[in-house]
Design an enzyme around this catalytic site. Sequence first.
Site, PDB file in Angstrom:
ATOM      1  N   GLU A  29       0.815  -1.226   0.000  1.00  0.00           N
ATOM      2  CA  GLU A  29       0.000   0.000   0.000  1.00  0.00           C
ATOM      3  C   GLU A  29       0.842   1.267   0.000  1.00  0.00           C
ATOM      4  O   GLU A  29       1.434   1.627   1.022  1.00  0.00           O
ATOM      5  CB  GLU A  29      -0.942  -0.012   1.210  1.00  0.00           C
ATOM      6  CG  GLU A  29      -2.105  -0.940   1.062  1.00  0.00           C
ATOM      7  CD  GLU A  29      -2.966  -0.644  -0.162  1.00  0.00           C
ATOM      8  OE1 GLU A  29      -3.315   0.523  -0.396  1.00  0.00           O
ATOM      9  OE2 GLU A  29      -3.269  -1.605  -0.900  1.00  0.00           O
TER      10      GLU A  29
ATOM     11  N   GLU B 131      -6.540   3.602   7.391  1.00  0.00           N
ATOM     12  CA  GLU B 131      -5.861   3.159   6.162  1.00  0.00           C
ATOM     13  C   GLU B 131      -5.796   1.622   6.109  1.00  0.00           C
ATOM     14  O   GLU B 131      -6.035   1.009   5.062  1.00  0.00           O
ATOM     15  CB  GLU B 131      -4.449   3.768   6.135  1.00  0.00           C
ATOM     16  CG  GLU B 131      -3.699   3.600   4.835  1.00  0.00           C
ATOM     17  CD  GLU B 131      -4.398   4.181   3.624  1.00  0.00           C
ATOM     18  OE1 GLU B 131      -4.755   5.362   3.665  1.00  0.00           O
ATOM     19  OE2 GLU B 131      -4.603   3.437   2.651  1.00  0.00           O
TER      20      GLU B 131
ATOM     21  N   GLU C 189     -10.755  -3.165   0.743  1.00  0.00           N
ATOM     22  CA  GLU C 189     -10.426  -3.250  -0.695  1.00  0.00           C
ATOM     23  C   GLU C 189     -10.094  -4.690  -1.098  1.00  0.00           C
ATOM     24  O   GLU C 189     -10.530  -5.170  -2.142  1.00  0.00           O
ATOM     25  CB  GLU C 189      -9.210  -2.364  -1.004  1.00  0.00           C
ATOM     26  CG  GLU C 189      -9.536  -0.902  -1.207  1.00  0.00           C
ATOM     27  CD  GLU C 189      -8.295  -0.032  -1.406  1.00  0.00           C
ATOM     28  OE1 GLU C 189      -8.462   1.183  -1.446  1.00  0.00           O
ATOM     29  OE2 GLU C 189      -7.181  -0.586  -1.499  1.00  0.00           O
TER      30      GLU C 189
ATOM     31  N   LYS D 237     -15.765   0.541  -1.601  1.00  0.00           N
ATOM     32  CA  LYS D 237     -14.408   1.104  -1.640  1.00  0.00           C
ATOM     33  C   LYS D 237     -14.420   2.619  -1.413  1.00  0.00           C
ATOM     34  O   LYS D 237     -13.566   3.146  -0.698  1.00  0.00           O
ATOM     35  CB  LYS D 237     -13.752   0.798  -2.987  1.00  0.00           C
ATOM     36  CG  LYS D 237     -13.280  -0.633  -3.110  1.00  0.00           C
ATOM     37  CD  LYS D 237     -12.435  -0.809  -4.348  1.00  0.00           C
ATOM     38  CE  LYS D 237     -11.878  -2.204  -4.437  1.00  0.00           C
ATOM     39  NZ  LYS D 237     -10.962  -2.366  -5.571  1.00  0.00           N
ATOM     40  N   ASP D 238     -15.392   3.302  -2.016  1.00  0.00           N
ATOM     41  CA  ASP D 238     -15.439   4.762  -1.865  1.00  0.00           C
ATOM     42  C   ASP D 238     -15.776   5.161  -0.429  1.00  0.00           C
ATOM     43  O   ASP D 238     -15.218   6.127   0.106  1.00  0.00           O
ATOM     44  CB  ASP D 238     -16.449   5.374  -2.849  1.00  0.00           C
ATOM     45  CG  ASP D 238     -15.955   5.281  -4.282  1.00  0.00           C
ATOM     46  OD1 ASP D 238     -14.794   4.886  -4.482  1.00  0.00           O
ATOM     47  OD2 ASP D 238     -16.733   5.604  -5.211  1.00  0.00           O
TER      48      ASP D 238
ATOM     49  N   SER E 168     -12.710   4.709   1.631  1.00  0.00           N
ATOM     50  CA  SER E 168     -11.779   5.810   1.374  1.00  0.00           C
ATOM     51  C   SER E 168     -12.242   7.080   2.078  1.00  0.00           C
ATOM     52  O   SER E 168     -11.420   7.879   2.547  1.00  0.00           O
ATOM     53  CB  SER E 168     -11.692   6.123  -0.123  1.00  0.00           C
ATOM     54  OG  SER E 168     -11.181   5.027  -0.794  1.00  0.00           O
TER      55      SER E 168
HETATM   56  N1  LIG Z   1     -14.785  -3.656  -8.836  1.00  0.00           N
HETATM   57  C1  LIG Z   1     -15.032  -2.353  -8.986  1.00  0.00           C
HETATM   58  N2  LIG Z   1     -16.156  -1.929  -9.578  1.00  0.00           N
HETATM   59  C2  LIG Z   1     -16.423  -0.616  -9.748  1.00  0.00           C
HETATM   60  N3  LIG Z   1     -15.606   0.373  -9.343  1.00  0.00           N
HETATM   61  C3  LIG Z   1     -14.458   0.022  -8.737  1.00  0.00           C
HETATM   62  C4  LIG Z   1     -14.098  -1.343  -8.546  1.00  0.00           C
HETATM   63  N4  LIG Z   1     -12.892  -1.379  -7.915  1.00  0.00           N
HETATM   64  C5  LIG Z   1     -12.541  -0.109  -7.758  1.00  0.00           C
HETATM   65  N5  LIG Z   1     -13.460   0.748  -8.227  1.00  0.00           N
HETATM   66  C6  LIG Z   1     -13.402   2.227  -8.226  1.00  0.00           C
HETATM   67  O1  LIG Z   1     -12.096   2.640  -8.531  1.00  0.00           O
HETATM   68  C7  LIG Z   1     -11.545   3.407  -7.432  1.00  0.00           C
HETATM   69  C8  LIG Z   1     -10.105   3.012  -7.276  1.00  0.00           C
HETATM   70  O2  LIG Z   1     -10.051   1.708  -6.789  1.00  0.00           O
HETATM   71  P1  LIG Z   1      -8.774   1.093  -6.080  1.00  0.00           P
HETATM   72  O3  LIG Z   1      -9.083  -0.320  -5.759  1.00  0.00           O
HETATM   73  O4  LIG Z   1      -7.572   1.370  -6.921  1.00  0.00           O
HETATM   74  O5  LIG Z   1      -8.688   1.906  -4.715  1.00  0.00           O
HETATM   75  P2  LIG Z   1      -8.108   3.372  -4.368  1.00  0.00           P
HETATM   76  O6  LIG Z   1      -9.269   4.194  -3.851  1.00  0.00           O
HETATM   77  O7  LIG Z   1      -7.324   3.931  -5.504  1.00  0.00           O
HETATM   78  O8  LIG Z   1      -7.206   3.084  -3.106  1.00  0.00           O
HETATM   79  P3  LIG Z   1      -5.681   2.625  -3.020  1.00  0.00           P
HETATM   80  O9  LIG Z   1      -4.854   3.730  -3.675  1.00  0.00           O
HETATM   81  O10 LIG Z   1      -5.498   2.537  -1.532  1.00  0.00           O
HETATM   82  O11 LIG Z   1      -5.557   1.305  -3.714  1.00  0.00           O
HETATM   83  C9  LIG Z   1     -12.428   3.067  -6.228  1.00  0.00           C
HETATM   84  O12 LIG Z   1     -12.489   4.103  -5.305  1.00  0.00           O
HETATM   85  C10 LIG Z   1     -13.755   2.799  -6.869  1.00  0.00           C
HETATM   86  O13 LIG Z   1     -14.425   4.039  -7.053  1.00  0.00           O
END
Ligand SMILES: Nc1ncnc2c1ncn2[C@@H]1O[C@H](COP(=O)(O)OP(=O)(O)OP(=O)(O)O)[C@@H](O)[C@H]1O
Length: 133
Positions: free
Chosen positions: A34, A75, A82, A101-102, A105
């Site tokens: 991470e 975190e 996630e 996930k949102d 976050s």
């Molecule tokens: N399976 C999914 N279906 C739809 N949208 C998704 C999916 N996975 C992720 N997302 C969207 O993409 C964004 C980025 O996802 P990701 O898994 O990369 O997490 P992140 O918020 O960038 O956190 P990190 O940087 O800690 O990995 C999420 O916040 C979500 O909005």
Amino acid sequence: MDLKNKRAAKWKHHHFWVSFCHACQGLKTAWKEERNLRFHSAMTALVILAALIFKVTVIEWLWLGLSIALVLVCELINTAIENVVDLVVGTQSNKLAKKAKDIASGAVLIASLFSLVVGLTIFLPYLWHVFFS
Ligand SMILES: Nc1ncnc2c1ncn2[C@@H]1O[C@H](COP(=O)(O)OP(=O)(O)OP(=O)(O)O)[C@@H](O)[C@H]1O
């Protein structure tokens, strides 16, 4: 998983030190995987350094400690969520996956904003003293 199956699971045990090692393993994995956690840890190191330089009070140390712990805990929970979401939906796009996930976050964002307010409240007077008095 019901209690009987839980007991039968081969990875299940009840030794404190084994559980402790698993928790450390979790921290190690999160650190390796991470980027955000490494960023927050670097910020933590800077905050601790500043607190040592300015010789902040015990109460201020406690507020800083609370803020740091809150951000790191959020975190880690965000990372765990996630991973579980990815385990369930894989690479498929899914509305609920996005929502989960949102929201996770969002928790990190709130903790980070709280820490920022605490940091500014504590350090601004020290900085003011250094530069303007
Ligand atoms: N399976 C999914 N279906 C739809 N949208 C998704 C999916 N996975 C992720 N997302 C969207 O993409 C964004 C980025 O996802 P990701 O898994 O990369 O997490 P992140 O918020 O960038 O956190 P990190 O940087 O800690 O990995 C999420 O916040 C979500 O909005």
